[in-house]
Design a protein around this motif. Structure first.
Motif, PDB file in Angstrom:
ATOM      1  N   ARG A 239      45.065 100.241   3.171  1.00 21.01           N
ATOM      2  CA  ARG A 239      45.123 101.212   4.235  1.00 21.01           C
ATOM      3  C   ARG A 239      45.101 102.562   3.851  1.00 21.01           C
ATOM      4  O   ARG A 239      45.564 103.361   4.379  1.00 21.01           O
ATOM      5  N   GLN A 388      44.727  91.651   4.094  1.00 19.45           N
ATOM      6  CA  GLN A 388      44.397  92.674   3.524  1.00 19.45           C
ATOM      7  C   GLN A 388      42.998  93.421   3.670  1.00 19.45           C
ATOM      8  O   GLN A 388      42.823  94.834   4.065  1.00 19.45           O
ATOM      9  N   PHE A 391      41.240  95.857   6.372  1.00 13.79           N
ATOM     10  CA  PHE A 391      41.675  97.057   6.693  1.00 13.79           C
ATOM     11  C   PHE A 391      40.712  98.155   5.769  1.00 13.79           C
ATOM     12  O   PHE A 391      40.724  99.311   6.061  1.00 13.79           O
ATOM     13  N   SER A 399      38.036  92.985  12.621  1.00 16.97           N
ATOM     14  CA  SER A 399      38.927  94.387  12.335  1.00 16.97           C
ATOM     15  C   SER A 399      40.341  94.054  12.894  1.00 16.97           C
ATOM     16  O   SER A 399      40.582  93.179  13.356  1.00 16.97           O
ATOM     17  N   PRO A 400      41.200  94.774  12.209  1.00 18.47           N
ATOM     18  CA  PRO A 400      42.698  94.549  12.425  1.00 18.47           C
ATOM     19  C   PRO A 400      43.073  94.546  14.245  1.00 18.47           C
ATOM     20  O   PRO A 400      42.726  95.662  14.620  1.00 18.47           O
ATOM     21  N   ASN A 401      43.828  93.705  14.518  1.00 15.08           N
ATOM     22  CA  ASN A 401      44.392  93.984  15.708  1.00 15.08           C
ATOM     23  C   ASN A 401      45.894  94.233  15.897  1.00 15.08           C
ATOM     24  O   ASN A 401      46.332  94.628  14.575  1.00 15.08           O
ATOM     25  N   HIS A 402      46.486  94.209  16.663  1.00 13.20           N
ATOM     26  CA  HIS A 402      47.873  94.882  16.998  1.00 13.20           C
ATOM     27  C   HIS A 402      48.756  94.240  16.096  1.00 13.20           C
ATOM     28  O   HIS A 402      49.786  94.405  15.458  1.00 13.20           O
ATOM     29  N   ASP A 404      47.922  92.360  13.308  1.00 11.12           N
ATOM     30  CA  ASP A 404      47.649  92.336  11.909  1.00 11.12           C
ATOM     31  C   ASP A 404      48.355  93.647  11.296  1.00 11.12           C
ATOM     32  O   ASP A 404      48.785  93.750  10.465  1.00 11.12           O
ATOM     33  N   ARG A 405      48.259  94.696  12.254  1.00  9.65           N
ATOM     34  CA  ARG A 405      48.951  96.024  12.026  1.00  9.65           C
ATOM     35  C   ARG A 405      50.341  95.816  11.697  1.00  9.65           C
ATOM     36  O   ARG A 405      51.067  96.587  10.799  1.00  9.65           O
ATOM     37  N   ALA A 408      51.009  94.134   8.504  1.00 12.23           N
ATOM     38  CA  ALA A 408      50.615  94.872   7.411  1.00 12.23           C
ATOM     39  C   ALA A 408      51.613  95.865   7.107  1.00 12.23           C
ATOM     40  O   ALA A 408      52.159  96.100   5.757  1.00 12.23           O
ATOM     41  N   ARG A 409      52.265  96.418   7.999  1.00  5.21           N
ATOM     42  CA  ARG A 409      53.538  97.340   7.908  1.00  5.21           C
ATOM     43  C   ARG A 409      54.620  96.307   7.257  1.00  5.21           C
ATOM     44  O   ARG A 409      55.372  97.284   6.346  1.00  5.21           O
ATOM     45  N   ASP A 412      53.609  95.886   3.615  1.00  6.03           N
ATOM     46  CA  ASP A 412      53.744  97.011   2.751  1.00  6.03           C
ATOM     47  C   ASP A 412      55.277  97.293   2.301  1.00  6.03           C
ATOM     48  O   ASP A 412      55.615  97.761   1.224  1.00  6.03           O
TER      49      ASP A 412
END
Length: 478
Positions: A239, A388, A391, A399-402, A404-405, A408-409, A412
């Motif tokens: 990211r 991963q 991103f 592509s990342p959707n809501h 996925d985000r 991912a946070r 992280d």
């Protein structure tokens, strides 16, 4: 004519030999052959290559020149299939590298600490050695033979049941081999979708996530006295908004280090030996470039581009044919950066053995049951890789959707915490080593640990010991 006696019937049954055919003589194929030993009388492995009788490269496995790690989750599955295989790898020169003790790794959120307690391990050796030791053990234990220089042209049977394979031998002759069970373990180049279509089986959904990832590898002579040296890795930040570039040093057998560099689309390494060190120095930290600057190269640079994530959802085919299973890279192939392909293949082969021995290869719906169970082994590695990879800039296939985000946070945060928490690094590595499912990261204890955050401050540089620094800073050999 008199009816046969019970004794005669039993004798006739004993003379009927059941045969399984495995397509592909690589690691996945040999593990699958081992899994079927005991469930059938004979296993015949069909391999288009001529297999070497010792750890040497072969034409059908060009990716073998790059770094390969077998995580403890895969090693334990292989050990269950082939008791004693770990000791044989180590006797042949492989390294058993403790995790996190034996890893110097820069994640997207900082340097991992090298805690003094082992939680997991990695088998570090060349792919040629890994495969050779497995192949030798499988073949010496009997019940498995290899037909080399032979190409599988298709399956025989019908849409409801596979009864064998159609082959072309080294002499160019075509024939059909009958089989009671068939496994496709032929790797990324598998033609299983075409074989099934020829039988009238409806196609399985497929997905590919392609980063345009390029691998560049060079082998170096390890410094004298470097036994026990850790794996050194600088990972990309998915990211970070720029092409993902990474490099790693993997200690292998015979006093050598395999150094592999990767780059996604618009950030690829080249095959130019003059740029190899410079590429490593341009990463998020130059430690790999600094280390190899003093080493003697033993090879040129080998480049590979067949690295995209590909998955075939055979478990979703409602009318899946009896007595046919697909596993390994033929089922799901992963971005090699994560080191999961071999482990998933071993775990899938373990599933095959469990189901085949419990029910028998001729049990109704066995193949579909096995395919579904193997999909669960694939899920964790697939989600870790694609979660991963989507991103990176220029990725093709999603592509990342809501969701996925958000995920991912959370990941992280877990990684950030892992950089300063032994408990969290253990929980995270349970998943990344494929010993527990991804859902384990949602356990209350893990969630609470993520909220608390790291217990120690972040490291400011690679955690190499004084001895290790002395080794890599020694003058270059003449």
């Amino acid at each position: 004519m008199p009816e046969p006696t019970t004794t005669q019937v039993r004798a006739d049954v004993r003379t009927v030999r059941r045969r399984a055919v495995v397509i592909g003589g690589g690691l996945a194929g040999m593990l699958a052959a081992s899994a079927l030993r005991g469930a059938v009388d004979d296993v015949l492995v069909i391999e288009s290559d001529q297999l070497p009788n010792r750890p040497l490269p072969r034409k059908g496995l060009p990716q073998a020149r790059h770094a390969h790690m077998l995580w403890s989750g895969g090693a334990r599955a292989a050990e269950a299939l082939l008791p004693g295989i770990t000791d044989r790898w180590l006797a042949a020169g492989a390294n058993r590298i403790p995790v996190p003790t034996g890893m110097v790794a820069l994640s997207g959120q900082g340097w991992f600490r090298r805690w003094d307690r082992e939680t997991h391990f990695v088998i570090g050796c060349s792919r040629d050695l890994l495969d050779s030791v497995v192949r030798d053990l499988v073949l010496t234990r009997g019940g498995v033979t290899v037909l080399q220089g032979t190409r599988v042209e298709g399956l025989s049977g019908s849409a409801s049941r596979v009864t064998g394979v159609r082959i072309r031998g080294a002499d160019g002759r075509h024939r059909t081999l009958d089989a009671d069970f068939v496994v496709d373990a032929s790797g990324r180049g598998s033609r299983a979708p075409r074989y099934l279509a020829d039988l009238g089986v409806r196609p399985a959904p497929e997905r590919a996530v392609d980063l345009g990832l390029v691998y560049a590898t060079r082998v170096f002579r390890a410094p004298a006295g470097s036994a026990g040296f850790p794996i050194v890795s600088v990972h990309a930040d998915p990211r970070g908004g720029c092409p993902g570039q990474s490099a790693s040093i993997l200690p292998v057998e015979d006093g050598r280090w395999i150094v592999t560099q990767t780059g996604t689309r618009a950030g690829e390494p080249t095959g130019d030996a003059e740029d190899f060190e410079a590429f490593a120095r341009r990463l998020r930290h130059p430690v790999v470039g600094e280390i190899i600057s003093r080493l003697e190269p033993l090879t040129g640079v080998t480049v590979s581009r067949s690295t995209h994530n590909t998955r075939r959802y055979f478990e979703q085919v409602r009318d899946w044919p009896e007595r046919f299973v697909v596993l390994g890279d033929a089922l799901a192939a992963f971005n090699p950066v994560y080191g999961h392909g071999m482990s998933v293949a071993a775990q899938s082969a373990a599933v095959l053995r469990e189901k085949a021995r419990a029910r028998g290869v001729d049990a109704p719906h066995l193949a579909r049951q096995v395919q579904r169970a193997m999909a669960k082994r694939v899920d964790a590695a697939w989600d870790l890789a694609t979660g991963q990879d989507i991103f990176y800039p220029g990725v093709r296939g999603g592509s990342p959707n809501h969701r996925d985000r958000i995920l991912a946070r959370y990941v992280d945060r877990l990684v950030t915490t892992s950089c300063g928490s032994f408990a969290m690094v253990k929980d995270l590595t349970d998943v990344t080593s494929l010993q527990t499912p991804l859902a384990a990261l949602a356990r209350p204890r893990v969630l609470l640990g993520a909220v608390r955050g790291p217990r120690r401050p972040p490291l400011t540089g690679p955690p190499l010991t004084a001895r290790e620094l002395a080794l890599v800073h020694a003058p270059a050999r003449a």
